[in-house]
Scaffold this motif. Structure first.
Motif, PDB file in Angstrom:
ATOM      1  N   VAL A 150      -1.745  -0.998   4.540  1.00  0.00           N
ATOM      2  CA  VAL A 150      -1.923  -0.708   3.117  1.00  0.00           C
ATOM      3  C   VAL A 150      -2.869  -1.737   2.494  1.00  0.00           C
ATOM      4  O   VAL A 150      -2.709  -2.933   2.706  1.00  0.00           O
ATOM      5  N   ALA A 207       3.233  -0.818  -2.007  1.00  0.00           N
ATOM      6  CA  ALA A 207       2.522  -1.243  -0.791  1.00  0.00           C
ATOM      7  C   ALA A 207       3.513  -1.805   0.221  1.00  0.00           C
ATOM      8  O   ALA A 207       3.467  -1.468   1.406  1.00  0.00           O
ATOM      9  N   VAL A 236      -4.494  -2.839  -1.274  1.00  0.00           N
ATOM     10  CA  VAL A 236      -4.410  -2.696  -2.728  1.00  0.00           C
ATOM     11  C   VAL A 236      -5.571  -3.471  -3.331  1.00  0.00           C
ATOM     12  O   VAL A 236      -5.762  -4.637  -3.009  1.00  0.00           O
TER      13      VAL A 236
END
Length: 125
Positions: free
Chosen positions: A45, A34, A47
């Motif tokens: 990004v 990431a 996650v």
């Protein structure tokens, strides 16, 4: 996966890992990817841990862990939704003189909130 517009452009991708050596050893491959992806591209990004559901975001090499859904929504809105531009000269001057960024830490961990489900956890992935 990579989203392009409202479609999945790619899935099961291998992303570039960050080359930074100053990161916490507890950060796994997913989080290092990431950071790496956000360092090498203009990508935003996100996650999500499949084990705990905790959310992390990365942008311009900075990783923020323990993000709530509301914080993620606000972050994505600020990054992806174009602001209304001011048509007056004062707004134009502010847009030209602002935007100076200072160096920030690579990883930011949110502090615990009042709800236990929103606390930061250590992820090994």
């Amino acid at each position: 996966m990579i989203l392009k517009g409202d479609r999945i452009a790619r899935a099961a991708c291998i992303f570039p890992l960050t080359q930074r050596q100053d990161l916490n050893k507890s950060l796994g491959t997913r989080h290092r990817a990431a950071i790496g992806l956000s360092e090498e591209t203009d990508a935003v990004v996100v996650v999500v841990s499949e084990e705990t559901g905790s959310i992390t975001n990365a942008f311009k090499g900075q990783l923020v862990r323990g993000v709530t859904l509301e914080e993620l929504r606000a972050f994505l809105t600020s990054m992806l939704v174009s602001p209304v531009r001011s048509r007056n000269w004062l707004g134009w001057i502010r847009s030209r003189t602002g935007g100076q960024t200072q160096s920030a830490p690579a990883v930011v961990t949110k502090t615990a909130t009042t709800e236990p489900a929103q606390t930061s956890t250590s992820l090994g992935k």
